[in-house]
Design a protein around this motif. Sequence first.
Motif, short mmCIF file in Angstrom:
data_model
loop_
_atom_site.label_atom_id
_atom_site.label_comp_id
_atom_site.label_asym_id
_atom_site.label_seq_id
_atom_site.Cartn_x
_atom_site.Cartn_y
_atom_site.Cartn_z
N GLY A 363 47.99 37.46 28.69
CA GLY A 363 46.61 37.38 29.12
C GLY A 363 45.56 37.71 28.08
N ASP A 364 44.46 36.94 28.10
CA ASP A 364 43.26 37.21 27.31
C ASP A 364 42.10 37.35 28.28
OD1 ASP A 364 44.57 37.04 24.90
OD2 ASP A 364 44.03 34.95 24.55
N GLN A 365 41.35 38.43 28.19
CA GLN A 365 40.18 38.61 29.04
C GLN A 365 39.06 37.71 28.54
OE1 GLN A 365 40.45 40.67 31.83
NE2 GLN A 365 42.57 40.65 31.09
N VAL A 366 38.42 36.96 29.44
CA VAL A 366 37.33 36.05 29.08
C VAL A 366 36.19 36.22 30.08
CG1 VAL A 366 38.85 34.33 28.02
CG2 VAL A 366 38.34 34.19 30.46
N SER A 367 35.01 35.75 29.67
CA SER A 367 33.86 35.81 30.56
C SER A 367 32.95 34.61 30.27
CB SER A 367 33.08 37.11 30.37
OG SER A 367 32.59 37.23 29.04
N GLY A 368 32.07 34.30 31.21
CA GLY A 368 31.15 33.18 31.05
C GLY A 368 30.22 33.14 32.24
N LYS A 369 29.60 32.00 32.45
CA LYS A 369 28.70 31.84 33.59
C LYS A 369 29.44 32.05 34.91
CE LYS A 369 25.78 28.47 31.19
NZ LYS A 369 25.30 27.06 31.17
N PHE A 370 30.73 31.76 34.92
CA PHE A 370 31.52 31.90 36.13
C PHE A 370 31.78 33.35 36.49
CE2 PHE A 370 34.60 32.08 32.71
CZ PHE A 370 35.48 33.08 33.11
N GLY A 371 31.61 34.25 35.51
CA GLY A 371 31.93 35.66 35.72
C GLY A 371 32.98 36.11 34.72
N GLU A 372 34.01 36.79 35.20
CA GLU A 372 35.09 37.26 34.33
C GLU A 372 36.44 36.80 34.86
OE1 GLU A 372 34.66 41.48 34.09
OE2 GLU A 372 33.04 41.37 32.61
N GLY A 373 37.41 36.78 33.96
CA GLY A 373 38.75 36.37 34.36
C GLY A 373 39.74 36.60 33.25
N THR A 374 40.96 36.13 33.46
CA THR A 374 42.05 36.29 32.50
C THR A 374 42.69 34.94 32.24
OG1 THR A 374 42.51 38.49 33.40
CG2 THR A 374 44.18 37.52 31.97
N VAL A 375 42.87 34.60 30.96
CA VAL A 375 43.58 33.38 30.60
C VAL A 375 45.02 33.72 30.26
CG1 VAL A 375 43.78 31.50 28.93
CG2 VAL A 375 41.53 32.15 29.79
N PHE A 376 45.95 33.14 30.97
CA PHE A 376 47.37 33.32 30.70
C PHE A 376 47.84 32.10 29.92
CE2 PHE A 376 46.37 35.76 34.42
CZ PHE A 376 46.97 36.98 34.15
N LYS A 377 48.46 32.34 28.80
CA LYS A 377 48.68 31.26 27.84
C LYS A 377 50.16 31.08 27.48
CE LYS A 377 47.59 34.55 24.14
NZ LYS A 377 47.52 35.69 25.07
N THR A 378 50.52 29.83 27.23
CA THR A 378 51.79 29.48 26.62
C THR A 378 51.46 28.51 25.49
OG1 THR A 378 52.29 27.47 27.91
CG2 THR A 378 52.85 29.59 28.92
N ARG A 379 52.47 27.96 24.86
CA ARG A 379 52.21 27.01 23.78
C ARG A 379 51.79 25.64 24.31
NH1 ARG A 379 56.91 26.02 20.56
NH2 ARG A 379 55.54 25.46 18.84
N LEU A 380 51.88 25.44 25.61
CA LEU A 380 51.53 24.15 26.19
C LEU A 380 50.55 24.27 27.36
CD1 LEU A 380 52.06 21.08 26.24
CD2 LEU A 380 53.88 21.53 27.91
#
Length: 409
Positions: A363-380
């Motif tokens: 997970g990477d914590q991110v934020s924007g106009k939508f608010g806040e959230g977490t991006v869960f990432k793989t290589r694809l």
Amino acid sequence: MAPYESDDSTTAADADELRAARRKKAARYVVPVTVVGVAAATIGLVPAIADSGSPDLPRISAEQLIQKIAESDTEQLSGTVKITTDLGLPNLGGLESGLMSGATQGGGDGEGSAADPTAKLTELASGTHTLRVAVDGPEKQKLSLLEDAAEYSVIHNGKDVWGYDSGSNEVYHSTSAEGADAQQDVPATPKDFAEEALKSVDDTTSVTVDGTAQVAGRDAYKLVVKPKQSGSTVGQISIAVDSRTFTPLKFTLTPASGGAAVVDAGFTKVSFDRPAASTFDFTPPKGAKVTEEPAGEKPSGEAAPGHRAPKSEDDLAKSAEAEGFKVLGEGWNAIAVLETGGEGVPSGGEVGGDLGGFLDSLGDQVSGKFGEGTVFKTRLINALITDDGKVYVGAVTKDALVKAADAGK
């Protein structure tokens, strides 16, 4: 009353405990299922393995080669396939076995089967595996997953679909009123797999013939498919196509980030002779535990995420609507949006243990106009889960997910 808001009978501590419990449930089921599910869809495209040599073959255009694949009438083959999948997932340790156990047990009800294809074939989402495959038309297919001290097989013969796990001596059986329905529950022919991959060929796609190769001792053309759009995590897809039968023999998906292939799968041995009829016969071994698919339910393999890709963008939109989510964008940059109706997923520090390590590593914590959230990432595949419970998932970059969430706010 707002979610988790306490009343006279609920203390603040009770509310916190309830919130934590719901977050853990979301983390356990939403995140791994999203990642593994889309990975499974990617794996279900076509077989492949290391190639050698550059045979001298007549020139052919990409359009001609795609047409030859579509016209190929190969219905009988058998062989050995090696598949390696590297999504860049961390070692889940006990969490992985717990998730697989939960899937096998039908979500924890204790009535599942170790031979259920839905759970068993998710093992192909990581690591290196050797498979034996046999196909004799649309009514007969067999796939065997070879393990260190055991073997797992899925056999489709007419109306019957059998799953057998020799390690646990368990059998899973389902039937279909029509063979065409049963066919969807087991691996299809390589021609079917290639058609799934080539559905991405549209105005957003570059397709070329990039030389020749030898795969499993057979001369083949190399078809390369690339996204034209920026923002996709897919670098390119390479399909080696047999020069005589025009059957796909090799599939390699390379990420835009470079490095090893995300999926490298293909034949090490292949024959286009008709397999023996006995190949598709199956009788439960003596003493085996047999689980029958409950009447009225579709065979389990059909529930596997992404097993059958929609045939067009219109079909994709209709399928998405039927499943309760929508699709933003098009082509390689398509993003699925799901409304979970719950709270977002916490950081690993809030959860702890194996699950906490899993979340922290992905997970990477991110934020924007939508608010806040977490991006869960793989290589694809990447997935953004917002704090208000929306899920954005696709083969796109983190920035593309944030942009989509901002636009949807």
